[in-house]
Design an enzyme around this catalytic site. Structure first.
Site, PDB file in Angstrom:
ATOM      1  N   GLY A   1       0.597  -5.106  -7.145  1.00 53.43           N
ATOM      2  CA  GLY A   1       0.238  -6.189  -8.066  1.00 53.43           C
ATOM      3  C   GLY A   1       1.345  -6.354  -9.087  1.00 53.43           C
ATOM      4  O   GLY A   1       2.029  -5.376  -9.443  1.00 53.43           O
TER       5      GLY A   1
ATOM      6  N   LYS B   1      11.195   0.219  -1.991  1.00 52.75           N
ATOM      7  CA  LYS B   1      11.058   1.450  -1.183  1.00 52.75           C
ATOM      8  C   LYS B   1      11.878   1.385   0.100  1.00 52.75           C
ATOM      9  O   LYS B   1      12.395   2.396   0.567  1.00 52.75           O
ATOM     10  CB  LYS B   1       9.592   1.718  -0.842  1.00 52.75           C
ATOM     11  CG  LYS B   1       8.888   0.605  -0.079  1.00 52.75           C
ATOM     12  CD  LYS B   1       7.717   0.069  -0.846  1.00 52.75           C
ATOM     13  CE  LYS B   1       7.345  -1.324  -0.416  1.00 52.75           C
ATOM     14  NZ  LYS B   1       6.416  -1.955  -1.341  1.00 52.75           N
TER      15      LYS B   1
ATOM     16  N   LYS C   1       7.434   5.098   1.787  1.00 53.63           N
ATOM     17  CA  LYS C   1       7.071   5.762   0.531  1.00 53.63           C
ATOM     18  C   LYS C   1       7.025   7.277   0.732  1.00 53.63           C
ATOM     19  O   LYS C   1       7.489   8.045  -0.109  1.00 53.63           O
ATOM     20  CB  LYS C   1       5.727   5.225   0.029  1.00 53.63           C
ATOM     21  CG  LYS C   1       5.816   3.740  -0.338  1.00 53.63           C
ATOM     22  CD  LYS C   1       4.444   3.134  -0.515  1.00 53.63           C
ATOM     23  CE  LYS C   1       4.538   1.650  -0.847  1.00 53.63           C
ATOM     24  NZ  LYS C   1       3.248   0.961  -0.763  1.00 53.63           N
TER      25      LYS C   1
ATOM     26  N   GLU D   1       0.165  -9.455   3.867  1.00 53.12           N
ATOM     27  CA  GLU D   1       1.212 -10.445   4.160  1.00 53.12           C
ATOM     28  C   GLU D   1       0.778 -11.305   5.345  1.00 53.12           C
ATOM     29  O   GLU D   1      -0.081 -10.903   6.130  1.00 53.12           O
ATOM     30  CB  GLU D   1       2.497  -9.714   4.581  1.00 53.12           C
ATOM     31  CG  GLU D   1       3.016  -8.685   3.611  1.00 53.12           C
ATOM     32  CD  GLU D   1       3.728  -9.309   2.428  1.00 53.12           C
ATOM     33  OE1 GLU D   1       4.188 -10.459   2.573  1.00 53.12           O
ATOM     34  OE2 GLU D   1       3.788  -8.672   1.371  1.00 53.12           O
TER      35      GLU D   1
ATOM     36  N   GLY E   1      -4.790 -12.545  -0.376  1.00 51.96           N
ATOM     37  CA  GLY E   1      -3.405 -12.278  -0.775  1.00 51.96           C
ATOM     38  C   GLY E   1      -3.070 -10.793  -0.820  1.00 51.96           C
ATOM     39  O   GLY E   1      -2.006 -10.415  -1.300  1.00 51.96           O
TER      40      GLY E   1
ATOM     41  N   VAL F   1       6.606  -9.442  -8.920  1.00 50.47           N
ATOM     42  CA  VAL F   1       6.925  -8.384  -9.882  1.00 50.47           C
ATOM     43  C   VAL F   1       7.894  -8.889 -10.952  1.00 50.47           C
ATOM     44  O   VAL F   1       7.688  -8.667 -12.152  1.00 50.47           O
ATOM     45  CB  VAL F   1       7.514  -7.147  -9.154  1.00 50.47           C
ATOM     46  CG1 VAL F   1       7.767  -6.020 -10.150  1.00 50.47           C
ATOM     47  CG2 VAL F   1       6.584  -6.674  -8.032  1.00 50.47           C
TER      48      VAL F   1
END
Ligand SMILES: NC(=O)c1ccc[n+]([C@@H]2O[C@H](COP(=O)([O-])OP(=O)(O)OC[C@H]3O[C@@H](n4cnc5c(N)ncnc54)[C@H](OP(=O)(O)O)[C@@H]3O)[C@@H](O)[C@H]2O)c1
Length: 440
Positions: free
Chosen positions: A304, A107, A207, A192, A189, A15
């Site tokens: 993403g 989060k 979340k 994890e 990908g 990110v």
């Protein structure tokens, strides 16, 4: 034009690197829309030597996010490190405490310490923005925090983990097992190396805990969530669901009930012709049912680099456009000091339809016995079918599939316990809750 807004970015991974690239390449447009330039003046990550594919020459490097949070040369601290504790927690606290605006996509941090951090931000009169923390690029935080003010939310639910949705979609479309789809998700990908956190539902729970607070004005209660992951969903369940007109999704659901707020994360059957049932792959969706607006459904990229950075950038732009000393929107929609205590509704009181799949010995009287256990617990059935067990199942067995009308979790647990006490059950019964969207 006002002075440039100086941004310090901690975390230059998926990110963070996307965010630096977008701020750099969209500099002119951002300056026009925000009325001032946005400048990356400082960055922090662990490995200084790593090439991140972005130009960092204009930014001061800090080995530690906490040191960056103390820098006099930033106006906004952006936390993209991750984790509920450690460097992320310490640096966000330090930045807020010294009166810096903070933007985070974390989060886990908010689910654990959100109320405390909101309290500091509100005391200091600064913004703590976290749009990217739930459902990535979907602007659900702003919708709940600002746009739906005055609405009474009855239910909020959604697909908030791309890994799980990818796995369930592949299982259905390709007829592959859970294990094969998980491997594929890791290869691409999407998952994890240790996918436990995603597939056991913890990521969705974090979340959901944040959304519950925004939707119902209650304190964050991440440990009060009923949790079931997707690890025991089989192809047989997915096929049976399809035959009955449903698809299986991992949903996070928070709902107002007479006895409190229900928060649950579990595999869920949703009618195939609803919009949420058609949300495939890594895409996310969040639905909000409220009294004034009705039902709102948002669908979009939940993860993403670019999609998440888009939400982070929106948060930074809000800060760039805000006036010093202006009244701030409460971090969690309601001022932190006014959040009501969370009152948990008992899972046993949950009401809804259920799918129950039983593998049983193929002999006379079993079907009648199953129907009796249901009737004894006042469970009314929408359908009950029996079919030959799939290839490879225990010899001499058959499958009974029941779909109930609305009933309680307590009744279903009692009926299933009654069936387990009989001698005809082969293997564990499968129970999947059914959720019915209102409008879409
Ligand atoms: N990826 C997504 O699609 C997505 C979506 C929504 C929300 N988020 C959230 O966004 C945040 C960042 O996620 P990401 O996927 O970008 O993570 P990531 O690729 O693992 O990047 C993490 C970054 O943090 C740095 N870092 C880790 N520990 C550090 C420490 N102690 N001190 C300084 N830097 C440290 C790493 O440095 P090095 O590079 O030097 O190792 C790396 O640059 C997380 O909170 C995540 O939950 C991610």
């Amino acid at each position: 034009m006002a002075d440039a807004l100086k941004v310090g970015i901690a975390g230059l991974g998926t990110v963070g690197a996307s965010l630096v690239r977008i701020i750099t390449t969209r500099a002119n447009e951002l300056a026009v829309t925000c009325g001032r330039a946005i400048e990356v003046s400082a960055v922090s990550a662990r490995d200084r030597s790593r090439d991140r594919g972005v130009d960092l020459s204009g930014a001061t490097w800090f080995d530690s996010p906490e040191e960056m949070a103390a820098s006099a040369d930033i106006d906004v601290f952006v936390e993209l490190v991750g984790g509920a504790e450690g460097a992320a927690d310490r640096s966000v606290r330090a930045a807020l405490t010294r009166g810096l605006h903070v933007v985070t996509a974390n989060k886990a941090l908010l689910a654990r310490h959100g109320v405390e951090l909101a309290t500091i931000a509100e005391e200091k009169g600064v913004l703590l923005n976290f749009e990217a923390a739930v459902a990535g690029g979907i602007p659900v935080i702003k919708a709940l925090r600002e746009s739906l003010t005055g609405n009474k939310v009855a239910r909020i639910y959604g697909i908030m983990n791309g890994t799980c949705n990818y796995i369930l979609t592949r299982m259905e479309k390709e007829g592959l097992s859970f294990a094969d789809c998980l491997k594929e998700a890791q290869r691409l990908g999407y998952a994890e190396a240790d996918p436990t956190f995603d597939i056991e539902g913890n990521d969705t729970a974090h979340k959901l805990a944040i959304l519950t607070t925004l939707a119902f004005g209650t304190q964050i209660a991440a440990d009060e969530i009923y949790l079931e992951g997707i690890g025991n969903i089989s192809i047989e369940d997915i096929e049976a669901a399809a035959d009955l007109g449903y698809r299986i999704k991992l949903l996070g659901v928070a709902q107002r009930t007479e006895s409190g707020i229900e928060q649950r994360v579990h595999p869920t059957m949703v009618p195939r012709d609803t919009v949420i049932a058609q949300v495939d792959g890594v895409t996310n969706a969040v639905a909000i049912e409220s009294d004034i607006l009705g039902e709102l459904l948002m669908v979009g990229p939940g993860a993403g680099g670019d999609a998440t950075a888009s939400a982070v950038l929106g948060d930074i732009a809000d800060i760039a456009k805000s006036r010093p000393g202006a009244q701030r929107v409460p971090v969690l929609g309601t001022p932190a000091a006014a959040l009501a205590p969370y009152q948990r509704a008992r899972m046993r009181s949950h009401e809804g339809g259920y799918f129950i799949r039983l593998t049983v010995a193929d002999r006379t009287g079993v079907f009648a016995s199953v129907a009796t256990r249901m009737a004894e617990n006042n469970i009314s059935l929408e359908s009950i079918v029996q079919r030959a067990s799939p290839n490879g199942a225990a010899g001499g067995s058959k499958t009974i599939i029941l779909v109930t009308h609305a009933t309680t979790e307590e009744s279903v647990r009692k009926a299933v316990a009654g069936i387990k006490a009989e001698d005809y059950l082969v293997g564990e019964p499968q129970v999947i809750r059914i959720e019915r969207p209102k409008a879409f």
